[in-house]
Design a protein around this motif. Sequence first.
Motif, PDB file in Angstrom:
ATOM      1  N   LEU A   1      -9.304  19.433  32.276  1.00 41.59           N
ATOM      2  CA  LEU A   1      -9.950  20.276  31.176  1.00 41.59           C
ATOM      3  C   LEU A   1     -11.184  19.548  30.581  1.00 41.59           C
ATOM      4  O   LEU A   1     -12.099  20.194  30.344  1.00 41.59           O
ATOM      5  CB  LEU A   1      -8.668  20.131  30.127  1.00 41.59           C
ATOM      6  CG  LEU A   1      -7.706  21.018  30.303  1.00 41.59           C
ATOM      7  CD1 LEU A   1      -6.541  21.066  29.204  1.00 41.59           C
ATOM      8  CD2 LEU A   1      -8.009  22.518  30.772  1.00 41.59           C
ATOM      9  N   TRP A   2     -11.114  18.102  30.592  1.00 41.55           N
ATOM     10  CA  TRP A   2     -12.417  17.511  30.086  1.00 41.55           C
ATOM     11  C   TRP A   2     -13.527  17.874  31.215  1.00 41.55           C
ATOM     12  O   TRP A   2     -14.641  18.093  30.693  1.00 41.55           O
ATOM     13  CB  TRP A   2     -12.230  16.042  30.014  1.00 41.55           C
ATOM     14  CG  TRP A   2     -11.658  15.611  28.875  1.00 41.55           C
ATOM     15  CD1 TRP A   2     -10.322  14.925  28.707  1.00 41.55           C
ATOM     16  CD2 TRP A   2     -12.067  15.830  27.388  1.00 41.55           C
ATOM     17  NE1 TRP A   2      -9.918  14.589  27.399  1.00 41.55           N
ATOM     18  CE2 TRP A   2     -10.954  15.132  26.691  1.00 41.55           C
ATOM     19  CE3 TRP A   2     -13.120  16.417  26.872  1.00 41.55           C
ATOM     20  CZ2 TRP A   2     -11.104  15.203  25.436  1.00 41.55           C
ATOM     21  CZ3 TRP A   2     -13.271  16.527  25.623  1.00 41.55           C
ATOM     22  CH2 TRP A   2     -12.125  15.883  24.613  1.00 41.55           C
ATOM     23  N   LYS A   3     -13.319  18.001  32.416  1.00 43.49           N
ATOM     24  CA  LYS A   3     -14.375  18.384  33.349  1.00 43.49           C
ATOM     25  C   LYS A   3     -14.898  19.769  33.019  1.00 43.49           C
ATOM     26  O   LYS A   3     -16.050  19.887  33.038  1.00 43.49           O
ATOM     27  CB  LYS A   3     -13.759  18.208  34.774  1.00 43.49           C
ATOM     28  CG  LYS A   3     -15.114  17.971  35.776  1.00 43.49           C
ATOM     29  CD  LYS A   3     -14.368  17.936  37.167  1.00 43.49           C
ATOM     30  CE  LYS A   3     -13.483  16.904  37.797  1.00 43.49           C
ATOM     31  NZ  LYS A   3     -13.167  17.013  39.061  1.00 43.49           N
ATOM     32  N   ASP A   4     -13.960  20.626  32.847  1.00 44.15           N
ATOM     33  CA  ASP A   4     -14.152  22.099  32.416  1.00 44.15           C
ATOM     34  C   ASP A   4     -15.433  21.780  31.292  1.00 44.15           C
ATOM     35  O   ASP A   4     -16.158  22.578  31.113  1.00 44.15           O
ATOM     36  CB  ASP A   4     -13.013  22.797  32.127  1.00 44.15           C
ATOM     37  CG  ASP A   4     -12.396  23.253  33.377  1.00 44.15           C
ATOM     38  OD1 ASP A   4     -11.469  23.774  33.331  1.00 44.15           O
ATOM     39  OD2 ASP A   4     -12.788  23.046  34.523  1.00 44.15           O
ATOM     40  N   PHE A   5     -14.873  21.106  30.379  1.00 45.21           N
ATOM     41  CA  PHE A   5     -15.681  20.811  29.088  1.00 45.21           C
ATOM     42  C   PHE A   5     -17.065  20.546  29.589  1.00 45.21           C
ATOM     43  O   PHE A   5     -17.922  21.352  29.015  1.00 45.21           O
ATOM     44  CB  PHE A   5     -15.075  19.855  28.031  1.00 45.21           C
ATOM     45  CG  PHE A   5     -15.613  19.846  26.862  1.00 45.21           C
ATOM     46  CD1 PHE A   5     -16.849  19.997  26.624  1.00 45.21           C
ATOM     47  CD2 PHE A   5     -14.682  19.823  25.651  1.00 45.21           C
ATOM     48  CE1 PHE A   5     -17.241  20.095  25.035  1.00 45.21           C
ATOM     49  CE2 PHE A   5     -15.138  19.523  24.324  1.00 45.21           C
ATOM     50  CZ  PHE A   5     -16.206  19.828  24.177  1.00 45.21           C
ATOM     51  N   SER A   6     -17.155  19.724  30.362  1.00 45.45           N
ATOM     52  CA  SER A   6     -18.561  19.067  30.672  1.00 45.45           C
ATOM     53  C   SER A   6     -19.399  20.236  31.198  1.00 45.45           C
ATOM     54  O   SER A   6     -20.716  20.402  31.078  1.00 45.45           O
ATOM     55  CB  SER A   6     -18.528  18.041  31.566  1.00 45.45           C
ATOM     56  OG  SER A   6     -17.908  16.984  30.482  1.00 45.45           O
ATOM     57  N   LEU A   7     -18.609  20.896  32.160  1.00 48.78           N
ATOM     58  CA  LEU A   7     -19.296  21.945  33.155  1.00 48.78           C
ATOM     59  C   LEU A   7     -19.977  23.051  32.157  1.00 48.78           C
ATOM     60  O   LEU A   7     -20.828  23.482  32.257  1.00 48.78           O
ATOM     61  CB  LEU A   7     -18.263  22.535  34.019  1.00 48.78           C
ATOM     62  CG  LEU A   7     -18.921  23.368  35.213  1.00 48.78           C
ATOM     63  CD1 LEU A   7     -20.282  22.709  35.889  1.00 48.78           C
ATOM     64  CD2 LEU A   7     -17.896  23.842  36.324  1.00 48.78           C
ATOM     65  N   ALA A   8     -18.957  23.414  31.311  1.00 49.43           N
ATOM     66  CA  ALA A   8     -19.401  24.719  30.379  1.00 49.43           C
ATOM     67  C   ALA A   8     -20.419  24.193  29.580  1.00 49.43           C
ATOM     68  O   ALA A   8     -21.581  24.881  29.206  1.00 49.43           O
ATOM     69  CB  ALA A   8     -18.016  25.161  29.754  1.00 49.43           C
ATOM     70  N   ALA A   9     -20.363  23.170  28.974  1.00 48.50           N
ATOM     71  CA  ALA A   9     -21.456  22.602  28.053  1.00 48.50           C
ATOM     72  C   ALA A   9     -22.836  22.546  28.788  1.00 48.50           C
ATOM     73  O   ALA A   9     -23.800  22.960  28.300  1.00 48.50           O
ATOM     74  CB  ALA A   9     -21.024  21.312  27.618  1.00 48.50           C
ATOM     75  N   GLU A  10     -22.661  21.956  30.106  1.00 49.56           N
ATOM     76  CA  GLU A  10     -23.999  22.141  30.835  1.00 49.56           C
ATOM     77  C   GLU A  10     -24.625  23.251  31.091  1.00 49.56           C
ATOM     78  O   GLU A  10     -25.681  23.532  30.977  1.00 49.56           O
ATOM     79  CB  GLU A  10     -23.640  21.198  32.272  1.00 49.56           C
ATOM     80  CG  GLU A  10     -24.966  20.723  32.796  1.00 49.56           C
ATOM     81  CD  GLU A  10     -25.754  19.799  32.409  1.00 49.56           C
ATOM     82  OE1 GLU A  10     -25.060  19.013  31.226  1.00 49.56           O
ATOM     83  OE2 GLU A  10     -26.882  19.599  32.427  1.00 49.56           O
ATOM     84  N   CYS A  11     -23.649  24.383  31.484  1.00 54.47           N
ATOM     85  CA  CYS A  11     -24.247  25.624  31.525  1.00 54.47           C
ATOM     86  C   CYS A  11     -24.905  26.132  30.482  1.00 54.47           C
ATOM     87  O   CYS A  11     -25.788  26.866  30.485  1.00 54.47           O
ATOM     88  CB  CYS A  11     -22.805  26.570  31.914  1.00 54.47           C
ATOM     89  SG  CYS A  11     -22.340  26.281  33.693  1.00 54.47           S
ATOM     90  N   THR A  12     -24.363  25.911  29.233  1.00 50.90           N
ATOM     91  CA  THR A  12     -24.856  26.511  28.042  1.00 50.90           C
ATOM     92  C   THR A  12     -26.210  25.749  27.760  1.00 50.90           C
ATOM     93  O   THR A  12     -27.176  26.366  27.438  1.00 50.90           O
ATOM     94  CB  THR A  12     -23.707  25.925  26.927  1.00 50.90           C
ATOM     95  OG1 THR A  12     -22.508  26.387  26.833  1.00 50.90           O
ATOM     96  CG2 THR A  12     -24.306  26.451  25.331  1.00 50.90           C
TER      97      THR A  12
END
Lengths: 672, 210
Positions: A17-28
């Motif tokens: 989930l933390w990795k998903d967080f990083s990926l989504a934040a980077e997309c944004t």
Amino acid sequence: MIEEEKPVKESDGLEDLWKDFSLAAECTKLDTNEDMSNEKDVDDENEMDDDCNHDIRIHEDLGHVCRICGMIVRKAETIIDYQWKKASRTRTNYYESRSKDADDIDTGAVKVSEDFIVSDIAIHPRHAKQMRPHQLEGFSFLVKNLVGDKPGGCILAHAPGSGKTFMLISFIQSFLAKYPSARPLVVLPKGILGTWKREFQRWQVEDIPLYDFYSVKADKRTEQLEVLKSWEARMSILFLGYKQFSRIICGDGDGNIAAACRDRLLMVPNLLILDEGHTPRNRETDVLASLKRVQTPRKVVLSGTLFQNHVSEVFNILDLVRPKFLKMESSRPIARRIMSQVAISGIRSLKGVHDSAFTESVEDTLLNDDNFTRKSHVIRSLRELTKDVLHYYKGDILDELPGLVDFSVFLKLSTKQKEIVHKIEAYEKFKRSAVGTALYIHPCLSEISEGDAADRATNLTDATVDSLIESIIIKDGVKAKFFFNILSLANSAGEKLLAFSQYILPMKFLERLLVKRLGWHVGKEIFMISGDTSADDREVAMDQFNNSADAKVLFGSIKACGEGISLVGASRVIILDVHLNPSVTRQAIGRAFRPGQQKKVFVYRLVAADSPEVKFHETAFKKEVIPKLWFEWSELCTTEDFKLNQVDIDDSEDELLEANAIRQDIKALYRR
Amino acid sequence: MRAWAWRRTAFLRNVPALLRMVLMQREASTYRQSAMVFLKVDMSWNVLISPSELSPKGLLLRKAVIVSLLEEIANRKASKDHGYYIAVSELKAISEGKVRELTGDVLFPVTFTCITQKPTKGEILVGSVDKILKHGVFLKSGPIESIFLSEKTLSDYKYIGGENPMFMNDHSKLEKDTAVRFKVMGFRWMEADRQFQILATLAGDYLGPL
């Protein structure tokens, strides 16, 4: 009343989930940067005045220090004063990855059947325990061809990474045990000499000396003659590079020493092993001519990518291991049958069997013939023709790896790039390829690339490229922009990136761009391997890239990274330009997709849409199809199995490509 | 207790800062359970006053110290140990100042009490949807601006893309500015941004869009 609870770290369950967080934040963040850069087009002057995008680290003794430019933004004693808004950084999780050799995998005891051995050469028990079924088959195949009343050459076309080296080492040991007077000669690319020697040290059951010219620095013919005499005098194995071999055989030296060296190399070996045996495939080269003059009939060609550009090249290698292959008693009827099958459709009416006509007809049938029945007949006959001397293994060891997704990404050129594309179409083929490659990365590179070779060398210094980078806008170059975005997303997802190119200039440009814009350092986050890189530097770069948590990206010259390099730390591969030989690209991808890889590997082959590069890509893909048809075709296949499949980005299984900043540049996406 | 905490949090977001301070002081004496949501922290801090603000009248100097302290608290925003600084609730002492060499600034050690909010694993909060991506949903809740609901934990919601993306299931939907009650599943402190990042989940009773 006041309670202070310390954060409880649970590594189980939340890592994903933390990795998903990083990926989504980077997309944004990428989408936001995209909007901001559009606004900046209006104010070009403001862009020049941009300060360093500080990345603050807090040191107790110094204060707030920028990691990129080293400036002490705030001293320690003033830490209590105002805090500016910091640029956001995402933390990446690093997973330890270990390089595991295929031979390390213990498959348990394999029962050796008597049927495998057609002669009295036997596999050593220690080796037999480690061998896979295809290696046992290969060993038996070698025995059948090389040992017996009428020995002859053969080809082992095993996929990269399937353990050819181990099998050959085992065979050589058994061969020498039976024939102590034999003198094996191994000719191989110089760069992988160390790999072979290490494998030999590891698997040998008795001490056999290994000779080569390079470890003893034998540069002159007199010194080389000494090495050759030592090799001849006792049971031992000699290693030689291809260029060195052809230079000795075809050199202009007329002295006695040179003649003695030449004679020994031609007469003494009774087992000749050619690793990366597709190297001597071109009829016009010295390498093929010199290898043909070696007297022993026992010639073994090892190649994971036997088919390179044309069918005729395969038959050149067949002629090397079996002289006058198409005229042999067993081959002639099959060749005649093939010619009768292919001749019907063509305008050509041919009598007799000529090598060039034969190979051209076969290639034309495999590529262009619409009659599926005729094509299958030709394929079946080809296999019958070669089955005694060619052992093919597709390589299911790679099926145990997490998986490979191979994309061809067609990118829309930016406006500036489109203007320049028209100019380069007037150039001849190779210049157009070189200039175009630089242009598709970024338009500012096209001027440098058009210059003379001498000027180009001057322009490749760090200072020149840095000054060039000062004034550019990244999004003008669609491949540079794609590279940057994929690198950001992969970094936030905790994955490392490989970037391959045929030319040094694009890699140097991207390297300096990363140094300038992101503050990374060569040797820490960025690594480069090219033809100029020494063997020791390669080892260091390879080891650091695979194991260091700080490593982010490695640039590789695509030809220099073909063999002997394991980069399993990376799981994203970008091929920056289109190489006309698909086997070279396949080898490059194999640096990451090989035993020891822990993650799914994604490959992005970047193609500039609406440009000459599309045609190159088409040509290269056609070459890929021929070996598939030849070796992997079966009655169950349809024509669809040998085409590029266009996929929608939403169905690509790759969450990196779904980011808006990347998606809008993609014109078409194909998957192999 | 959790429901009550939610109402209080939602209510407080609409109240001006000064009035909020007064209300919290009054409520703190009435409901001691508020410590479950907000923390009251004793802190000491060094405040730097430039020579131009020095004055022989004591009240002006005291005002300068207080204003400077409030500004620094607001700018610092949060710390790993205490969480987000909501407000200074009590000024305990201003100790004797020390004059700095060369600059003439005076350093005043100040001790005070501060109301903070720190995320806790398992805490129930109410936030609003800030941004919707295919990977998940970003939320905001009071001072916490970086809350992530992963698509993996939204097991029965389906992502619907387009101009106005949303997550939808049989009964309800999540779209921009929807109010959501969620549970904190994990958090970590980001030093560079000086903020907490929180992983949220909707698995549990009474959780989800309001």
